[in-house]
Design an enzyme around this catalytic site. Structure first.
Site, mmCIF file in Angstrom:
data_model
loop_
_atom_site.group_PDB
_atom_site.id
_atom_site.type_symbol
_atom_site.label_atom_id
_atom_site.label_comp_id
_atom_site.label_asym_id
_atom_site.label_seq_id
_atom_site.Cartn_x
_atom_site.Cartn_y
_atom_site.Cartn_z
ATOM 1 N N HIS A 274 0.823 -1.227 0.000
ATOM 2 C CA HIS A 274 0.000 0.000 0.000
ATOM 3 C C HIS A 274 0.850 1.267 0.000
ATOM 4 O O HIS A 274 0.377 2.333 0.387
ATOM 5 C CB HIS A 274 -0.971 -0.002 1.194
ATOM 6 C CG HIS A 274 -2.069 -1.019 1.063
ATOM 7 N ND1 HIS A 274 -2.908 -1.376 2.089
ATOM 8 C CD2 HIS A 274 -2.458 -1.774 0.003
ATOM 9 C CE1 HIS A 274 -3.761 -2.298 1.666
ATOM 10 N NE2 HIS A 274 -3.500 -2.561 0.406
ATOM 11 N N GLY B 260 -1.590 -9.341 12.299
ATOM 12 C CA GLY B 260 -2.192 -8.031 12.549
ATOM 13 C C GLY B 260 -2.944 -7.420 11.391
ATOM 14 O O GLY B 260 -2.886 -6.213 11.198
ATOM 15 N N CYS C 250 6.759 20.198 -12.465
ATOM 16 C CA CYS C 250 5.587 20.630 -13.250
ATOM 17 C C CYS C 250 4.654 21.551 -12.469
ATOM 18 O O CYS C 250 3.679 22.052 -13.035
ATOM 19 C CB CYS C 250 4.822 19.414 -13.763
ATOM 20 S SG CYS C 250 3.800 18.636 -12.515
HETATM 21 P P1 OAD Z 1 -7.021 -3.012 10.309
HETATM 22 O O1 OAD Z 1 -7.013 -1.778 11.140
HETATM 23 O O2 OAD Z 1 -8.184 -3.308 9.441
HETATM 24 O O3 OAD Z 1 -6.876 -4.278 11.248
HETATM 25 C C1 OAD Z 1 -5.921 -4.377 12.228
HETATM 26 C C2 OAD Z 1 -5.888 -5.785 12.750
HETATM 27 O O4 OAD Z 1 -4.842 -5.845 13.714
HETATM 28 C C3 OAD Z 1 -7.167 -6.247 13.451
HETATM 29 O O5 OAD Z 1 -7.512 -7.537 12.988
HETATM 30 C C4 OAD Z 1 -6.772 -6.303 14.919
HETATM 31 O O6 OAD Z 1 -7.426 -7.334 15.635
HETATM 32 C C5 OAD Z 1 -5.290 -6.613 14.807
HETATM 33 N N1 OAD Z 1 -4.486 -6.220 15.967
HETATM 34 C C6 OAD Z 1 -4.711 -5.232 16.846
HETATM 35 N N2 OAD Z 1 -3.729 -5.183 17.762
HETATM 36 C C7 OAD Z 1 -2.848 -6.161 17.430
HETATM 37 C C8 OAD Z 1 -1.611 -6.614 17.975
HETATM 38 N N3 OAD Z 1 -1.085 -6.049 19.045
HETATM 39 N N4 OAD Z 1 -0.982 -7.650 17.372
HETATM 40 C C9 OAD Z 1 -1.511 -8.237 16.272
HETATM 41 N N5 OAD Z 1 -2.671 -7.855 15.725
HETATM 42 C C10 OAD Z 1 -3.335 -6.836 16.286
HETATM 43 O O7 OAD Z 1 -5.659 -3.003 9.518
HETATM 44 P P2 OAD Z 1 -5.253 -3.703 8.183
HETATM 45 O O8 OAD Z 1 -5.834 -5.069 8.079
HETATM 46 O O9 OAD Z 1 -3.783 -3.550 8.038
HETATM 47 O O10 OAD Z 1 -5.446 0.370 3.286
HETATM 48 O O11 OAD Z 1 -5.981 -2.747 7.175
HETATM 49 C C11 OAD Z 1 -5.806 -2.968 5.850
HETATM 50 C C12 OAD Z 1 -5.880 -1.703 5.074
HETATM 51 O O12 OAD Z 1 -7.048 -0.980 5.436
HETATM 52 C C13 OAD Z 1 -4.788 -0.687 5.340
HETATM 53 O O13 OAD Z 1 -3.592 -0.985 4.708
HETATM 54 C C14 OAD Z 1 -5.409 0.524 4.726
HETATM 55 C C15 OAD Z 1 -6.805 0.393 5.276
HETATM 56 O O14 OAD Z 1 -7.782 0.807 4.520
HETATM 57 C C16 OAD Z 1 -5.360 1.452 2.503
HETATM 58 O O15 OAD Z 1 -5.183 2.564 2.945
HETATM 59 C C17 OAD Z 1 -5.483 1.150 1.048
#
Ligand code: OAD
Length: 270
Positions: free
Chosen positions: A133, A207, A170
């Site tokens: 991303h 995560g 630009c």
């Molecule tokens: P999310 O914020 O959707 O999810 C975070 C995950 O981390 C959740 O499943 C939590 O349960 C978990 N979590 C929380 N604390 C944790 C810890 N200490 N150890 C391990 N896991 C933990 O984040 P992403 O899945 O990364 O995209 O989100 C995906 C995308 O959504 C991001 O890259 C962004 C956003 O929209 C774009 O901007 C295109």
């Protein structure tokens, strides 16, 4: 039997997961926002605080929001850059770097592909195979894509609007180097992540909520290629029921425990 860890890790890694990792030649780690949660960087779906509490990140991270109000969206990213710059890699980031360093001389590999736009893996000492991303720190011109490398100053306290700099080539606005909803992923990054995940001996998914595609498709592609997939997350996610192993723990606790257990067996490998 659960192996005991030689270090002070507060938990023991599950024996079946340790065994998969010890037998692997290449481990691919797919990370999401939860990887950085214990560094104090809020996950994407956590409530935002302060100035930004009223706004939904899902609405700010779009080309439409940018076109509507560049100064507003730029100020949000400048605030996030400040947040990340003030954060430090946690024990989970450091464990992955230690693992890769220990294995590398023996022809064994730990490769990281991340959705995170922060630089905490790199600051822990890891080389990241793919930032699927994009990056919070790689700005570019919105029109001609010229990279913008001047420092971006973060104000002491968050402000709601900051005009983005202009491209020296630009004159158009400089935009954040992240992927917004509805945009194409950076060329080559997703392909590299997919190739690595489907050829690995083990995939760890750490995560991520597994909501955002195509990244969420990587563990499933690995599984379909016959690669064992382990989820490390304190709670169930969209992916949990689709993959083989789950470990309900935070990244900063689970990863050091796993790496300690794997490295305690020696690194020469199979
Ligand atoms: P999310 O914020 O959707 O999810 C975070 C995950 O981390 C959740 O499943 C939590 O349960 C978990 N979590 C929380 N604390 C944790 C810890 N200490 N150890 C391990 N896991 C933990 O984040 P992403 O899945 O990364 O995209 O989100 C995906 C995308 O959504 C991001 O890259 C962004 C956003 O929209 C774009 O901007 C295109």
């Amino acid at each position: 039997m659960v192996p005991t860890s030689p270090s002070s890790s507060p938990v023991a890694a599950p024996a079946d997961i340790v065994s998969l990792a010890r037998d692997a030649r290449t481990v691919v780690v797919l990370t999401g926002a939860g990887m950085s949660a214990e560094s104090g960087v809020p996950t994407f779906r956590d409530a935002q605080t302060g100035l930004w509490a009223r706004f939904d990140p899902m609405e700010l991270a779009t080309p439409e929001a940018w076109k509507r109000d560049r100064a507003f969206v730029w100020a949000w990213y400048v605030w996030r850059m400040g947040l990340v710059s003030g954060a430090r890699p946690n024990a989970g980031h450091r464990a992955l770097a230690r693992w890769a360093d220990a294995w590398h001389p023996h022809g064994r590999h730990v490769r990281i592909a991340t959705q995170n736009v922060d630089d905490l893996h790199e600051r822990a000492g890891s080389e990241v195979l793919a930032h699927v991303h994009g990056s919070l720190f790689a700005h570019r011109c919105e029109r001609c894509d010229t990279p913008y490398e001047d420092p971006v100053v973060t104000p002491e306290s968050p402000v709601e609007r900051i005009e983005p700099p202009s491209c020296a080539r630009c004159g158009a606005a400089v935009r954040p180097g992240v992927v917004w909803f509805g945009e194409m992923l950076p060329e080559g990054e997703f392909a590299a992540a997919l190739d690595a995940a489907t050829r690995a001996d083990l995939v760890l998914v750490v995560g991520t909520s597994g909501i955002v595609h195509p990244f969420a498709g990587l563990p499933l592609a690995a599984r379909d290629a016959g690669v064992p997939v382990v989820e490390v997350n304190p709670v169930d996610t969209e992916l949990t029921h689709l993959i083989d192993y789950r470990w309900r723990a935070g990244a900063a606790v689970a990863l050091p425990a796993l790496v300690d257990a794997v490295l305690s067996a020696g690194v020469v490998g199979r």
